[in-house]
Design an enzyme around this catalytic site. Structure first.
Site, mmCIF file in Angstrom:
data_model
loop_
_atom_site.group_PDB
_atom_site.id
_atom_site.type_symbol
_atom_site.label_atom_id
_atom_site.label_comp_id
_atom_site.label_asym_id
_atom_site.label_seq_id
_atom_site.Cartn_x
_atom_site.Cartn_y
_atom_site.Cartn_z
ATOM 1 N N SER A 128 143.701 62.331 19.156
ATOM 2 C CA SER A 128 142.902 61.945 20.347
ATOM 3 C C SER A 128 141.426 62.301 20.301
ATOM 4 C CB SER A 128 143.542 62.501 21.706
ATOM 5 O OG SER A 128 142.930 61.985 22.755
ATOM 6 N N ASN A 129 140.645 62.371 21.244
ATOM 7 C CA ASN A 129 139.228 62.814 21.067
ATOM 8 C C ASN A 129 138.744 63.446 22.272
ATOM 9 O OD1 ASN A 129 138.125 60.890 23.266
ATOM 10 N ND2 ASN A 129 139.231 59.241 21.821
#
Ligand code: PMT
Length: 398
Positions: A209-210
């Site tokens: 993810s980020n």
């Protein structure tokens, strides 16, 4: 503009409650229908009889009438309102609003109302300046609550400073402008806004993810909704509540976001693509937890679908706003995205700028379009959202 509007006037326990009488009168004179809801403590500061006489409606304080058990429905009140105006709003009520505490009728109504909410804080200067109050106000602002800043001046405590509730005429003018603006700008338009981070699962435990918190996209969704647009917020994982008046659809992966956005785009007038979408996803999902051993681990990734590029292909005259999150060669990369994804304009933010990008409450952006670029100063994400909405309005008027 207030003629025939339903204003739900919330009054909390502050000495400034006496000004609510004047405010109620101004709203009534402008042609609004006013229903007053008070916290139990507010009754100590101004009598229900005064407010009932001025509003020409019985005052609501308790969840039900102890005499006959009649229920005061917070849901019906919230639905009735075109605007929920809380003036004065104490530090206590603001804190409860920011944290979803609903221990009186006013607060339960706040949680169930989809109408725009306006608060006029009133408190002593130190309470207003306190980090906790400021944090609560920032939280409310982020969720789309309109805050009318208190004035600097003499306070009931005898001290002087910022905390005095804004004058009733100023508050009435703000509500008037808010409801007017709503009517004339984006009424009847449908927008999709994407926000937050996507999650690409590796196994039932791990994912890629980020750092996107969703703050920027949620601010845009709230702003478009406040201007009357019907907004579908397609949201990756965030901890944020949906802004008032926005329909939220939660997704996890880039593929789920693609499916939801492409489907909704058929009936939309435009889309603002603020989500930080994964460009790669694991080629294979392992349905059990991958066990570690002494060696390394190679996970093969494959490209996700580019949602914005797909909307660009299907655009047919609709508005498409993109973001570009860069770390180098910022303008060149943003220009390339503008052309390839057929954006009307790109909102460029660079991780090299202090206060820009992920997680914080501010952003520093440059608008890039076919005509050139416009660099904005460091602004709150709410203010950036307003500038984006202004630019969208200009595109619609063209
Ligand atoms: O959420 P916050 O913490 O407030 O942070 C805000 C933000 C930094 C996430 C936001 O301001 C931002 O920059 N969002 C876009 C992040 C991004 O993915 O940028 P990009 O340059 O990689 O993508 C370009 C555009 O294509 C974006 O509009 C993106 O939404 C879109 N895209 C990207 C990949 C993909 N598979 N599909 C897409 O639609």
């Amino acid at each position: 503009m207030l003629k025939g509007k339903h204003i739900l006037l919330g009054i909390t326990g502050s000495i400034a409650a006496y000004k609510a009488a004047v405010l109620c009168r101004l709203l009534k004179t402008a042609g609004a229908e006013v229903q007053v809801v008070m916290t139990p403590l507010a009754k100590q500061f101004i009598t229900p009889l005064t407010m009932a006489t001025l509003s020409k409606n019985p005052i609501l304080v308790e969840f039900f009438d102890p005499e006959n058990g009649a229920w005061n429905s917070h849901v019906a009140l919230g639905e009735w309102a075109d605007c929920f105006l809380i003036a004065p709003a104490t530090a206590n009520t603001l804190a409860k609003m920011a944290h979803g505490i609903a221990d009186n009728l006013l607060l339960t109504t706040y949680l169930s109302s989809r109408a725009p909410v306006v608060v006029a804080p009133a408190m002593d200067l130190d309470m207003f300046a306190h980090a906790t109050t400021q944090r609560n106000l920032a939280e409310l602002r982020r969720t789309g609550v309109h805050i009318i800043e208190p004035a600097d001046g003499e306070l009931a405590s005898g001290l002087a400073g910022k905390g005095r509730m804004a004058e009733p005429a100023q508050i009435a003018a703000f509500v008037d402008a808010l409801l007017d603006e709503k009517k004339k700008s984006l009424q009847g338009k449908r927008f999709i806004v994407t926000a937050g981070a996507t999650i690409e699962a590796i196994d039932p435990v791990r994912y890629i993810s980020n750092h996107s918190s969703g703050k920027m996209g949620y601010a845009i969704a709230g702003e478009l909704a406040a201007r009357g647009a019907e907004v579908l917020l397609v949201s990756g994982r965030t901890a944020l509540p949906a802004p008032a008046g926005v329909t939220r659809y939660d997704v996890l992966s880039a593929e789920e976001m693609y499916q939801a956005v492409v489907k909704a785009f058929d009936t939309a007038d435009g889309a603002v693509m603020c989500a930080a979408v994964a460009d790669y996803t694991p080629e294979h999902y392992t349905d059990h937890k991958l066990k570690k051993d002494d060696g390394g681990l190679v996970i093969r990734l494959q490209r996700t679908k580019d949602i914005a590029a797909e909307l660009g292909r299907r655009k047919a005259g609709r508005i498409l706003v993109g973001f570009a999150l860069e770390t180098d060669n910022e303008e060149a990369h943003a220009q390339e995205k503008l052309r390839r994804k057929q954006f009307d304009f790109v909102v460029l933010n660079s991780l090299r700028d202090a206060g820009a990008g992920f997680r914080g409450d501010t952003n520093k952006v440059t608008f890039i379009d076919a005509a050139g670029s416009e660099a904005l100063p460091l602004l709150t994400k709410g203010e950036v959202a307003q500038r984006i909405a202004d630019k969208i309005e200009r595109l619609i008027q063209k």
